[in-house]
Design a protein around this motif. Structure first.
Motif, PDB file in Angstrom:
ATOM      1  N   HIS A  44       0.829  -1.213   0.000  1.00 19.49           N
ATOM      2  CA  HIS A  44       0.000   0.000   0.000  1.00 19.49           C
ATOM      3  C   HIS A  44       0.861   1.259   0.000  1.00 19.49           C
ATOM      4  CE1 HIS A  44      -3.560  -2.381   1.444  1.00 19.49           C
ATOM      5  NE2 HIS A  44      -2.606  -3.081   2.045  1.00 19.49           N
ATOM      6  N   ILE A  45       0.465   2.211  -0.822  1.00 17.51           N
ATOM      7  CA  ILE A  45       0.964   3.580  -0.718  1.00 17.51           C
ATOM      8  C   ILE A  45      -0.175   4.364  -0.076  1.00 17.51           C
ATOM      9  CG2 ILE A  45       1.756   5.620  -1.980  1.00 17.51           C
ATOM     10  CD1 ILE A  45       2.620   3.657  -4.220  1.00 17.51           C
ATOM     11  N   ILE A  46       0.103   4.980   1.057  1.00 18.14           N
ATOM     12  CA  ILE A  46      -0.965   5.584   1.867  1.00 18.14           C
ATOM     13  C   ILE A  46      -0.789   7.092   1.960  1.00 18.14           C
ATOM     14  CG2 ILE A  46      -2.110   5.583   4.116  1.00 18.14           C
ATOM     15  CD1 ILE A  46      -0.918   2.769   4.562  1.00 18.14           C
ATOM     16  N   GLN A  47      -1.913   7.782   1.897  1.00 20.47           N
ATOM     17  CA  GLN A  47      -1.913   9.222   2.130  1.00 20.47           C
ATOM     18  C   GLN A  47      -3.078   9.563   3.067  1.00 20.47           C
ATOM     19  OE1 GLN A  47      -1.204  12.066  -1.143  1.00 20.47           O
ATOM     20  NE2 GLN A  47      -3.139  13.049  -0.561  1.00 20.47           N
ATOM     21  N   VAL A  48      -2.760  10.279   4.154  1.00 18.25           N
ATOM     22  CA  VAL A  48      -3.790  10.714   5.090  1.00 18.25           C
ATOM     23  C   VAL A  48      -4.195  12.136   4.721  1.00 18.25           C
ATOM     24  CG1 VAL A  48      -4.340  11.246   7.491  1.00 18.25           C
ATOM     25  CG2 VAL A  48      -2.969   9.225   6.953  1.00 18.25           C
ATOM     26  N   ASP A  49      -5.390  12.300   4.184  1.00 18.27           N
ATOM     27  CA  ASP A  49      -5.862  13.621   3.766  1.00 18.27           C
ATOM     28  C   ASP A  49      -6.295  14.473   4.954  1.00 18.27           C
ATOM     29  OD1 ASP A  49      -5.390  13.068   1.131  1.00 18.27           O
ATOM     30  OD2 ASP A  49      -7.460  12.512   0.664  1.00 18.27           O
ATOM     31  N   ASP A  50      -6.892  13.825   5.969  1.00 17.03           N
ATOM     32  CA  ASP A  50      -7.414  14.595   7.102  1.00 17.03           C
ATOM     33  C   ASP A  50      -7.641  13.656   8.293  1.00 17.03           C
ATOM     34  OD1 ASP A  50      -8.328  16.714   8.563  1.00 17.03           O
ATOM     35  OD2 ASP A  50      -9.983  17.234   7.204  1.00 17.03           O
ATOM     36  N   ALA A  51      -7.823  14.236   9.468  1.00 18.19           N
ATOM     37  CA  ALA A  51      -8.104  13.467  10.680  1.00 18.19           C
ATOM     38  C   ALA A  51      -8.981  14.305  11.601  1.00 18.19           C
ATOM     39  CB  ALA A  51      -6.808  13.084  11.386  1.00 18.19           C
ATOM     40  N   ARG A  52      -9.807  13.649  12.379  1.00 17.15           N
ATOM     41  CA  ARG A  52     -10.700  14.356  13.296  1.00 17.15           C
ATOM     42  C   ARG A  52     -11.172  13.391  14.381  1.00 17.15           C
ATOM     43  NH1 ARG A  52     -15.802  14.768   9.010  1.00 17.15           N
ATOM     44  NH2 ARG A  52     -16.460  12.573   9.197  1.00 17.15           N
ATOM     45  N   PRO A  53     -11.630  13.921  15.517  1.00 18.82           N
ATOM     46  CA  PRO A  53     -12.176  13.045  16.557  1.00 18.82           C
ATOM     47  C   PRO A  53     -13.446  12.360  16.059  1.00 18.82           C
ATOM     48  CG  PRO A  53     -11.681  15.234  17.422  1.00 18.82           C
ATOM     49  CD  PRO A  53     -11.589  15.326  15.936  1.00 18.82           C
ATOM     50  N   VAL A  54     -13.643  11.126  16.485  1.00 21.70           N
ATOM     51  CA  VAL A  54     -14.851  10.390  16.106  1.00 21.70           C
ATOM     52  C   VAL A  54     -16.072  11.069  16.712  1.00 21.70           C
ATOM     53  CG1 VAL A  54     -16.118   8.230  16.385  1.00 21.70           C
ATOM     54  CG2 VAL A  54     -13.679   8.183  15.840  1.00 21.70           C
ATOM     55  N   THR A  55     -17.061  11.348  15.891  1.00 22.82           N
ATOM     56  CA  THR A  55     -18.328  11.904  16.377  1.00 22.82           C
ATOM     57  C   THR A  55     -19.315  10.764  16.544  1.00 22.82           C
ATOM     58  OG1 THR A  55     -17.939  13.973  15.190  1.00 22.82           O
ATOM     59  CG2 THR A  55     -20.198  13.522  15.903  1.00 22.82           C
TER      60      THR A  55
END
Length: 258
Positions: free
Chosen positions: A213-224
């Motif tokens: 896998h080539i991975i890119q994290v576009d965004d992150a946030r707390p689970v709602t």
């Protein structure tokens, strides 16, 4: 004679409604009770009781009885295959009825739902969810070559995903996997995502059981976590199924099986 006729009429008028004959097929009576029971089953399944429904049910009962009588006359009900199917059907009906009876006597209460909801919510609180893209290829060399091209801007991540990813579902979306907690993914993938920052591209390909896998994290946030009202139907069904599974295990545990 008039008194006898009057007495007979009085008895007929006094007879329970459910005992009234609504149709006769080759000498076999179908009663109002038979019709009511059939309609009740359909109503439980979501149908709306109406004169039209009752007429349709009555016709279905007549048709079915006529065909069943023909099958019995031909001796079909005595064949081994039909006997086996009838027994399986009987068992299925009994199992379904037993489970329904158990849930009726042991319902999932609002208190049960609230407790389960709070337990799951407590487990989810504080967790992150990530908007991730990935490109999946079969071998490490191909993954490293593709990653180098993406880093040097020779090709965009989205174009590479569409062209080279063997995960065709996400590939057609430019590798986009949408929002999800890391627990959604296989361990190797999840661990890599958790270590990455928003907007970061994996320094090296990550191997999993599926490939590289080539991975890119576009965004992150707390689970709602969703409100109770949003998940109540799914939560209730989950708890009902759990109750049934536990009940079946109890039956098997108490059974004398050799």
């Amino acid at each position: 004679m008039k008194r006898i006729a009057a007495f007979a009429l009085t008895c007929a008028m006094a007879a329970p409604v459910y005992a009234q004959t609504i149709a006769t097929v080759n000498g076999k009576n179908l009663t109002q009770k038979d019709l009511d029971q059939f309609v009740a089953v359909l109503v439980e399944q979501g149908a709306k009781d109406s004169p039209e429904l009752r007429e349709q049910v009555k016709q279905e009962m007549v048709n079915r009885l006529a065909v069943v009588q023909a099958a019995e006359k031909a001796g079909i009900d005595k064949t081994n295959q039909v006997q086996q199917e009838l027994e399986l059907a009987r068992q299925s009906i009994l199992v379904r009825a037993l489970m329904a009876d158990y849930l009726k006597k042991n319902p999932v209460t609002d208190a049960d739902l609230t407790k389960e909801y709070n337990t799951i919510k407590a487990m989810e609180e504080g967790q992150q969810e990530y908007k991730v893209r990935h490109i999946l290829v079969k071998d490490e060399a191909a993954a490293k070559d593709l990653l180098a091209k993406i880093k040097s801007k020779k090709v965009s991540f989205a174009d590479a995903a569409k062209k080279d990813s063997i995960d065709t579902g996400s590939g057609q979306q430019g590798g986009d996997l949408g929002w999800a907690p890391s627990s959604t993914y296989v361990p190797e993938f999840a661990q890599a995502v958790e270590k990455m920052k928003k907007g970061e591209l994996s320094a090296a390909p990550v191997q999993s059981q599926f490939g590289w896998h080539i991975i890119q994290v576009d965004d992150a946030r707390p689970v709602t976590f969703p409100a109770m009202a949003e998940v109540k139907p799914q939560l209730e069904e989950m708890m009902r199924q759990r109750k049934l599974a536990e009940y079946q295990q109890k039956i098997l545990k108490e059974a004398n099986i050799k």
